[in-house]
Design a protein around this motif. Structure first.
Motif, PDB file in Angstrom:
ATOM      1  N   VAL A 101       2.069 -17.305  17.114  1.00 33.32           N
ATOM      2  CA  VAL A 101       1.782 -18.422  18.029  1.00 33.32           C
ATOM      3  C   VAL A 101       0.517 -19.133  17.553  1.00 33.32           C
ATOM      4  CG1 VAL A 101       1.122 -18.997  20.420  1.00 33.32           C
ATOM      5  CG2 VAL A 101       2.900 -17.273  19.998  1.00 33.32           C
ATOM      6  N   ILE A 102      -0.502 -18.346  17.256  1.00 37.06           N
ATOM      7  CA  ILE A 102      -1.785 -18.891  16.804  1.00 37.06           C
ATOM      8  C   ILE A 102      -1.583 -19.671  15.501  1.00 37.06           C
ATOM      9  CG2 ILE A 102      -4.126 -18.265  15.974  1.00 37.06           C
ATOM     10  CD1 ILE A 102      -3.897 -15.766  17.864  1.00 37.06           C
ATOM     11  N   LYS A 103      -0.872 -19.060  14.579  1.00 37.45           N
ATOM     12  CA  LYS A 103      -0.633 -19.671  13.265  1.00 37.45           C
ATOM     13  C   LYS A 103       0.080 -21.019  13.405  1.00 37.45           C
ATOM     14  CE  LYS A 103      -0.180 -16.495   9.858  1.00 37.45           C
ATOM     15  NZ  LYS A 103       0.557 -15.434   9.173  1.00 37.45           N
ATOM     16  N   GLU A 104       1.172 -21.016  14.154  1.00 38.79           N
ATOM     17  CA  GLU A 104       1.957 -22.250  14.298  1.00 38.79           C
ATOM     18  C   GLU A 104       1.127 -23.377  14.914  1.00 38.79           C
ATOM     19  OE1 GLU A 104       6.001 -22.012  15.905  1.00 38.79           O
ATOM     20  OE2 GLU A 104       5.700 -23.951  16.902  1.00 38.79           O
ATOM     21  N   LEU A 105       0.429 -23.070  16.004  1.00 35.57           N
ATOM     22  CA  LEU A 105      -0.338 -24.107  16.712  1.00 35.57           C
ATOM     23  C   LEU A 105      -1.509 -24.595  15.864  1.00 35.57           C
ATOM     24  CD1 LEU A 105      -0.354 -22.420  20.242  1.00 35.57           C
ATOM     25  CD2 LEU A 105       0.930 -24.478  19.610  1.00 35.57           C
ATOM     26  N   SER A 106      -2.193 -23.657  15.245  1.00 35.14           N
ATOM     27  CA  SER A 106      -3.362 -24.011  14.439  1.00 35.14           C
ATOM     28  C   SER A 106      -2.947 -24.855  13.228  1.00 35.14           C
ATOM     29  CB  SER A 106      -4.078 -22.727  13.999  1.00 35.14           C
ATOM     30  OG  SER A 106      -5.302 -23.025  13.405  1.00 35.14           O
ATOM     31  N   ASN A 107      -1.810 -24.514  12.637  1.00 35.66           N
ATOM     32  CA  ASN A 107      -1.307 -25.305  11.502  1.00 35.66           C
ATOM     33  C   ASN A 107      -0.899 -26.712  11.926  1.00 35.66           C
ATOM     34  OD1 ASN A 107      -1.689 -23.560   9.373  1.00 35.66           O
ATOM     35  ND2 ASN A 107       0.278 -22.519   9.670  1.00 35.66           N
ATOM     36  N   LYS A 108      -0.570 -26.870  13.206  1.00 34.13           N
ATOM     37  CA  LYS A 108      -0.211 -28.196  13.719  1.00 34.13           C
ATOM     38  C   LYS A 108      -1.462 -28.975  14.123  1.00 34.13           C
ATOM     39  CE  LYS A 108       4.498 -28.344  14.169  1.00 34.13           C
ATOM     40  NZ  LYS A 108       5.296 -27.244  14.680  1.00 34.13           N
ATOM     41  N   GLY A 109      -2.633 -28.396  13.920  1.00 35.23           N
ATOM     42  CA  GLY A 109      -3.886 -29.092  14.236  1.00 35.23           C
ATOM     43  C   GLY A 109      -4.281 -29.016  15.701  1.00 35.23           C
ATOM     44  N   ILE A 110      -3.671 -28.098  16.433  1.00 33.95           N
ATOM     45  CA  ILE A 110      -4.001 -27.955  17.868  1.00 33.95           C
ATOM     46  C   ILE A 110      -5.243 -27.070  18.028  1.00 33.95           C
ATOM     47  CG2 ILE A 110      -3.158 -26.999  20.069  1.00 33.95           C
ATOM     48  CD1 ILE A 110      -0.367 -28.032  19.241  1.00 33.95           C
ATOM     49  N   LYS A 111      -6.214 -27.610  18.740  1.00 36.46           N
ATOM     50  CA  LYS A 111      -7.473 -26.868  18.939  1.00 36.46           C
ATOM     51  C   LYS A 111      -7.207 -25.673  19.859  1.00 36.46           C
ATOM     52  CE  LYS A 111      -9.767 -30.519  20.550  1.00 36.46           C
ATOM     53  NZ  LYS A 111      -8.776 -31.585  20.390  1.00 36.46           N
ATOM     54  N   LEU A 112      -7.618 -24.498  19.415  1.00 33.38           N
ATOM     55  CA  LEU A 112      -7.325 -23.275  20.171  1.00 33.38           C
ATOM     56  C   LEU A 112      -8.589 -22.540  20.585  1.00 33.38           C
ATOM     57  CD1 LEU A 112      -4.422 -21.733  18.017  1.00 33.38           C
ATOM     58  CD2 LEU A 112      -4.199 -23.170  20.050  1.00 33.38           C
ATOM     59  N   ASN A 113      -8.476 -21.832  21.692  1.00 29.11           N
ATOM     60  CA  ASN A 113      -9.508 -20.897  22.122  1.00 29.11           C
ATOM     61  C   ASN A 113      -8.786 -19.568  22.324  1.00 29.11           C
ATOM     62  OD1 ASN A 113     -11.290 -19.300  23.530  1.00 29.11           O
ATOM     63  ND2 ASN A 113     -11.943 -20.908  24.958  1.00 29.11           N
ATOM     64  N   ILE A 114      -9.006 -18.645  21.399  1.00 25.29           N
ATOM     65  CA  ILE A 114      -8.309 -17.350  21.482  1.00 25.29           C
ATOM     66  C   ILE A 114      -9.139 -16.427  22.364  1.00 25.29           C
ATOM     67  CG2 ILE A 114      -7.182 -15.483  20.209  1.00 25.29           C
ATOM     68  CD1 ILE A 114      -6.196 -18.437  19.561  1.00 25.29           C
ATOM     69  N   THR A 115      -8.504 -15.952  23.411  1.00 21.59           N
ATOM     70  CA  THR A 115      -9.256 -15.278  24.477  1.00 21.59           C
ATOM     71  C   THR A 115      -8.903 -13.793  24.624  1.00 21.59           C
ATOM     72  OG1 THR A 115      -9.937 -15.568  26.781  1.00 21.59           O
ATOM     73  CG2 THR A 115      -7.601 -15.917  26.310  1.00 21.59           C
ATOM     74  N   LYS A 132      -8.209 -23.136   8.910  1.00 23.45           N
ATOM     75  CA  LYS A 132      -9.656 -23.410   8.937  1.00 23.45           C
ATOM     76  C   LYS A 132      -9.981 -24.906   9.023  1.00 23.45           C
ATOM     77  CE  LYS A 132     -10.113 -18.965   8.465  1.00 23.45           C
ATOM     78  NZ  LYS A 132      -8.682 -18.634   8.314  1.00 23.45           N
ATOM     79  N   LYS A 133      -8.935 -25.739   8.902  1.00 22.05           N
ATOM     80  CA  LYS A 133      -9.163 -27.184   9.059  1.00 22.05           C
ATOM     81  C   LYS A 133      -9.091 -27.584  10.529  1.00 22.05           C
ATOM     82  CE  LYS A 133      -7.457 -28.599   4.545  1.00 22.05           C
ATOM     83  NZ  LYS A 133      -6.127 -28.454   3.946  1.00 22.05           N
ATOM     84  N   THR A 134      -8.611 -26.692  11.355  1.00 23.53           N
ATOM     85  CA  THR A 134      -8.462 -26.979  12.790  1.00 23.53           C
ATOM     86  C   THR A 134      -9.592 -26.311  13.564  1.00 23.53           C
ATOM     87  OG1 THR A 134      -6.073 -26.976  12.465  1.00 23.53           O
ATOM     88  CG2 THR A 134      -6.842 -26.834  14.736  1.00 23.53           C
ATOM     89  N   LYS A 135     -10.141 -27.045  14.506  1.00 20.29           N
ATOM     90  CA  LYS A 135     -11.212 -26.479  15.335  1.00 20.29           C
ATOM     91  C   LYS A 135     -10.674 -25.337  16.190  1.00 20.29           C
ATOM     92  CE  LYS A 135     -13.969 -30.616  16.074  1.00 20.29           C
ATOM     93  NZ  LYS A 135     -15.256 -30.588  15.703  1.00 20.29           N
ATOM     94  N   SER A 136     -11.414 -24.226  16.220  1.00 24.53           N
ATOM     95  CA  SER A 136     -10.973 -23.089  17.027  1.00 24.53           C
ATOM     96  C   SER A 136     -12.163 -22.298  17.545  1.00 24.53           C
ATOM     97  CB  SER A 136     -10.089 -22.128  16.235  1.00 24.53           C
ATOM     98  OG  SER A 136      -9.680 -22.670  15.027  1.00 24.53           O
ATOM     99  N   ILE A 137     -11.909 -21.648  18.658  1.00 24.60           N
ATOM    100  CA  ILE A 137     -12.920 -20.806  19.312  1.00 24.60           C
ATOM    101  C   ILE A 137     -12.333 -19.403  19.452  1.00 24.60           C
ATOM    102  CG2 ILE A 137     -14.110 -20.418  21.520  1.00 24.60           C
ATOM    103  CD1 ILE A 137     -14.152 -23.487  21.914  1.00 24.60           C
ATOM    104  N   ILE A 138     -13.174 -18.405  19.234  1.00 28.27           N
ATOM    105  CA  ILE A 138     -12.756 -17.020  19.486  1.00 28.27           C
ATOM    106  C   ILE A 138     -13.655 -16.477  20.599  1.00 28.27           C
ATOM    107  CG2 ILE A 138     -12.495 -14.688  18.510  1.00 28.27           C
ATOM    108  CD1 ILE A 138     -12.053 -16.012  15.736  1.00 28.27           C
ATOM    109  N   SER A 139     -13.059 -16.138  21.739  1.00 28.32           N
ATOM    110  CA  SER A 139     -13.836 -15.724  22.913  1.00 28.32           C
ATOM    111  C   SER A 139     -13.898 -14.206  23.046  1.00 28.32           C
ATOM    112  CB  SER A 139     -13.210 -16.304  24.184  1.00 28.32           C
ATOM    113  OG  SER A 139     -13.390 -17.691  24.222  1.00 28.32           O
ATOM    114  N   ILE A 140     -15.108 -13.680  22.895  1.00 24.59           N
ATOM    115  CA  ILE A 140     -15.315 -12.233  22.997  1.00 24.59           C
ATOM    116  C   ILE A 140     -15.919 -11.934  24.374  1.00 24.59           C
ATOM    117  CG2 ILE A 140     -16.493 -10.240  21.976  1.00 24.59           C
ATOM    118  CD1 ILE A 140     -16.495 -11.822  19.282  1.00 24.59           C
TER     119      ILE A 140
END
Ligand code: G3P
Length: 232
Positions: A101-115, A132-140
């Motif tokens: 899910v993460i891979k597909e969305l991130s490759n489509k340029g969708i900004k993600l916050n993985i929680t 790495k071209k798509t903005k993303s957040i990793i929430s710890i």
């Protein structure tokens, strides 16, 4: 390097107030916060929020549990605003890693916050799945970890060191328990901390002297004793 402060809240009225504050750089919501805010219709409530907050980044989480349905919700949430980050849980309720899910969305340029991240191994797997071209957040989730007697600092240190080369990947200190967590996040050079409104307000009293704190404490006890008319 600046540690950005996000406000961890879904209440529309509070977002409206905090959106005007320069100390706040963005917002994070989750289904529990949406419930506390009294949201009945998830989309309608989110769009109401986005009417007042349409510049600063804000995360809205999917609530589906199956990858296919999660993707469907993510694509829809992504259309709600340019400042929207789609929040995806690192695993679903069956414990299955949401890598595809993460891979597909991130490759489509969708900004993600993985929680809901609790381990360095999870950070590594997420980081690998992200474009790495798509903005993303990793929430710890620091606070929930500490609540269970676990030290959150080592996982932050390792995760920050892993992702620091990618300017589009940010580590977020989630589940904040006290204002001091902001100091800790800053010391770690964590990109973002999300804080409840009360903790954000407390930052303005940072720097108060020990003497003033002692006096405030003693005065508070005295006032309460008088209010209760205590006698011995
Ligand atoms: O929004 C995610 C996270 O910050 C939730 O924190 O207080 O429910 O552990 P908390």
């Amino acid at each position: 390097m600046k540690t950005k402060i996000f406000c961890d809240i879904a209440d529309f009225k509070i977002i409206k107030i905090f959106n005007t504050k320069s100390i706040v750089d963005g917002f994070t919501t989750n289904p529990s916060l949406m419930r506390i805010a009294g949201a009945k219709n998830y989309k309608a409530y989110s769009l109401k929020i986005l009417k007042v907050c349409n510049k600063k980044p804000i995360s809205f989480e999917v609530f589906a549990d199956e990858p296919k349905e999660m993707l469907k919700q993510a694509y829809e949430i992504n259309t709600w605003g340019k400042n929207v980050y789609v929040k995806i849980p690192v695993v679903n309720s069956k414990g299955l890693f949401m890598g595809q899910v993460i891979k597909e969305l991130s490759n489509k340029g969708i900004k993600l916050n993985i929680t809901a991240v609790y381990t360095y191994e999870q950070t590594k797997k997420i980081y690998k799945s992200l474009n790495k071209k798509t903005k993303s957040i990793i929430s710890i989730f620091a606070g929930r970890m500490a609540d269970k007697g676990k030290d959150p600092l080592p996982i932050f240190k390792k995760s920050i060191s892993l992702t620091k080369k990618s300017k589009n990947t940010e580590i977020l200190w989630a589940s904040t328990r006290e204002a001091y967590n902001y100091i800790q996040a800053k010391q770690l050079k964590c990109n973002i901390i999300t804080m409840p409104p009360k903790a954000i307000n407390q930052i303005s009293s940072f720097g108060k002297s020990y003497k003033a704190m002692t006096l405030d404490t003693v005065k508070g006890f005295l006032i309460d004793s008088k209010k209760s008319k205590f006698k011995i």
